[in-house]
Design a protein around this motif. Structure first.
Motif, mmCIF file in Angstrom:
data_model
loop_
_atom_site.group_PDB
_atom_site.id
_atom_site.type_symbol
_atom_site.label_atom_id
_atom_site.label_comp_id
_atom_site.label_asym_id
_atom_site.label_seq_id
_atom_site.Cartn_x
_atom_site.Cartn_y
_atom_site.Cartn_z
ATOM 1 N N GLN A 184 -18.783 -31.877 -29.738
ATOM 2 C CA GLN A 184 -17.741 -32.539 -29.865
ATOM 3 C C GLN A 184 -17.609 -34.020 -30.583
ATOM 4 O OE1 GLN A 184 -15.863 -31.963 -25.930
ATOM 5 N NE2 GLN A 184 -14.999 -30.137 -26.484
ATOM 6 N N GLU A 185 -18.686 -34.689 -30.517
ATOM 7 C CA GLU A 185 -18.938 -35.817 -31.125
ATOM 8 C C GLU A 185 -18.635 -35.818 -32.606
ATOM 9 O OE1 GLU A 185 -21.898 -36.076 -27.660
ATOM 10 O OE2 GLU A 185 -20.974 -34.557 -29.040
ATOM 11 N N PHE A 186 -18.674 -34.821 -33.198
ATOM 12 C CA PHE A 186 -17.982 -34.780 -34.616
ATOM 13 C C PHE A 186 -16.651 -34.969 -34.852
ATOM 14 C CE2 PHE A 186 -16.540 -32.969 -38.533
ATOM 15 C CZ PHE A 186 -17.394 -33.330 -39.600
ATOM 16 N N GLY A 187 -15.920 -34.494 -33.787
ATOM 17 C CA GLY A 187 -14.519 -34.625 -33.677
ATOM 18 C C GLY A 187 -14.020 -36.207 -33.481
ATOM 19 N N ASP A 188 -14.928 -36.823 -32.480
ATOM 20 C CA ASP A 188 -14.817 -38.231 -32.197
ATOM 21 C C ASP A 188 -15.053 -38.896 -33.711
ATOM 22 O OD1 ASP A 188 -14.502 -37.169 -29.499
ATOM 23 O OD2 ASP A 188 -16.849 -38.041 -28.957
ATOM 24 N N THR A 189 -16.101 -38.697 -34.354
ATOM 25 C CA THR A 189 -16.338 -39.453 -35.672
ATOM 26 C C THR A 189 -15.092 -39.310 -36.390
ATOM 27 O OG1 THR A 189 -18.709 -39.195 -35.460
ATOM 28 C CG2 THR A 189 -17.660 -39.473 -37.802
#
Length: 399
Positions: free
Chosen positions: A131-136
């Motif tokens: 989900q860190e990709f979405g955060d980015t």
């Protein structure tokens, strides 16, 4: 005496005649006066001419930026892994944020489900992404995300629910295409930017043969067999908002040409009221075209925004931009689109043995021959595809 009497009678006769004349003459003068008094007000009531008020006009504008598939293979998230086990994609994706600066709406397609590390990460053929990709992407300002694609059900219902929950928590970000309830799927939310209202829809051709559980077809928007429902949703959206943006996961994989279904559906969507049609899925770029005399702009395929695919056409993606203008004159609104443009991006990585490292997305303006052999001729070849169906499309012009 007789003469005096005769004279007296004559005088009396003259007096009688004179009185009769007066009685006749006076009423004529009185009637004449009354008539003049009654006609006079008619002249007074004639309205004075007045000047018409100038129409009041207001102009609102918003700019939309578009990018393609975030296809997060294992090699991409391994590259983003930090020593503490978390993931950070900012270095890989930072140039996308720079390219999108100055735009009000920033769209991309989240091709791989954001189920998160708790579910166990995975790559092709059934993806699950940190989900860190979405955060980015949120940190970079992206606020429109489509999730209806052929990988929507890779992690089954649980993956969809985790993804929906994740995006729902992102303030100011609108995700569509996958849902956690029939009410959510059937809703028609209307958003606003700079005084312009818009709806945001997304559909896919399928999910690689995977089907939602019986009774839970609402999990993902599928258009095959539901074309009329989709078109009716577009009609309703056009009644409810100024602009309809619809994302279509369609087309022939790895073909740089729009197929007959894409062209036919694009025309039907335009006729139903779609203003901006954003295409994804082929993993390569396809042309752009104005429809219905400039009413609708369709980007048939933006290709990959980022991936670990190893064919040249699959690591060259497209970014797009269009300006939306709303002109309101005396309460009557008119919508127009202008400055439809596109340019190319390039996903660079290094290969050591069988492993891919050092992923980073670049605009072609920063690509060199050291990064991509004969990059100028490659750019000329691929940028020519952008205008193949419509020479009026602008190429370049991004930061």
């Amino acid at each position: 005496m007789a003469g005096k009497k005769r004279k007296l009678r004559i005088d009396r006769l003259l007096i009688v005649i004179l009185g009769a004349v007066l009685l006749i003459a006076v009423p004529v003068r009185l009637i004449s006066c009354v008539t003049q008094k009654e006609e006079a007000p008619a002249a007074v009531q004639t309205p004075e001419p007045t000047e018409s008020a100038e129409p009041v006009t207001e102009v609102h504008t918003a700019k939309l930026f578009m990018a393609g598939d975030a296809l997060i293979h294992g090699a991409v998230y391994y590259c983003a892994q930090q020593p503490n086990g978390t993931y950070d994609f900012h270095d890989i994706m930072e140039n996308m944020g720079k390219l999108a600066e100055g735009y009000d709406l920033k769209y991309y397609n989240q091709e791989t489900i954001l189920g998160g590390t708790e579910m166990g990460l995975s790559s092709y053929p059934r993806f699950n992404t940190p989900q860190e990709f979405g955060d980015t992407m949120v940190d970079l300002g992206f606020n429109l995300v489509s999730t209806a694609n052929n990988h929507s059900l890779d992690m089954d219902e649980t993956g969809v629910l985790r993804s929906v929950d994740y995006w729902r928590k992102q303030e100011g970000v609108h995700m569509t295409g996958t849902f956690d309830s029939p009410e959510d799927q059937q809703a028609l939310p209307v958003y606003e930017v700079n005084g312009i209202t818009y709806t945001f829809l997304a559909y896919t051709y399928g999910c690689n043969g995977l089907e939602p559980p019986a009774g839970k077809e609402y999990l993902v928007n599928l258009y095959p067999g539901h074309e009329e429902e989709m078109l009716e949703k577009v009609r309703q959206a056009k009644q409810a908002s100024d602009v309809v943006i619809i994302c279509m996961h369609w087309g022939t994989e790895y073909s740089m040409d729009a197929n007959e279904e894409q062209i036919s559906l694009a025309q039907q969507l335009s006729d139903a009221g779609a203003d901006i049609i954003i295409g994804c899925h082929p993993h390569v770029i396809q042309p752009i075209q104005w429809l219905n005399g400039g009413k609708t702009i369709v980007y048939y395929s933006l290709g990959n925004m980022v991936s670990a695919q190893d064919q040249l056409a699959r690591i060259i993606g497209m970014i797009g931009g269009v300006t939306i203008t709303k002109t309101v004159t005396d309460g009557v609104s008119e919508i127009s689109l202008s400055d439809a443009r596109a340019d190319l991006i390039f996903t660079k990585y290094d290969i050591i043995g069988e492993h891919f490292y050092n992923f980073k997305v670049y605009p072609f303006s920063e690509v060199t021959d050291d990064m991509l052999a004969d990059h100028e001729s490659v750019y000329a070849q691929f940028s020519g595809k952008i205008t193949e169906m419509d020479p009026s499309i602008l190429v370049g012009g991004f930061n």
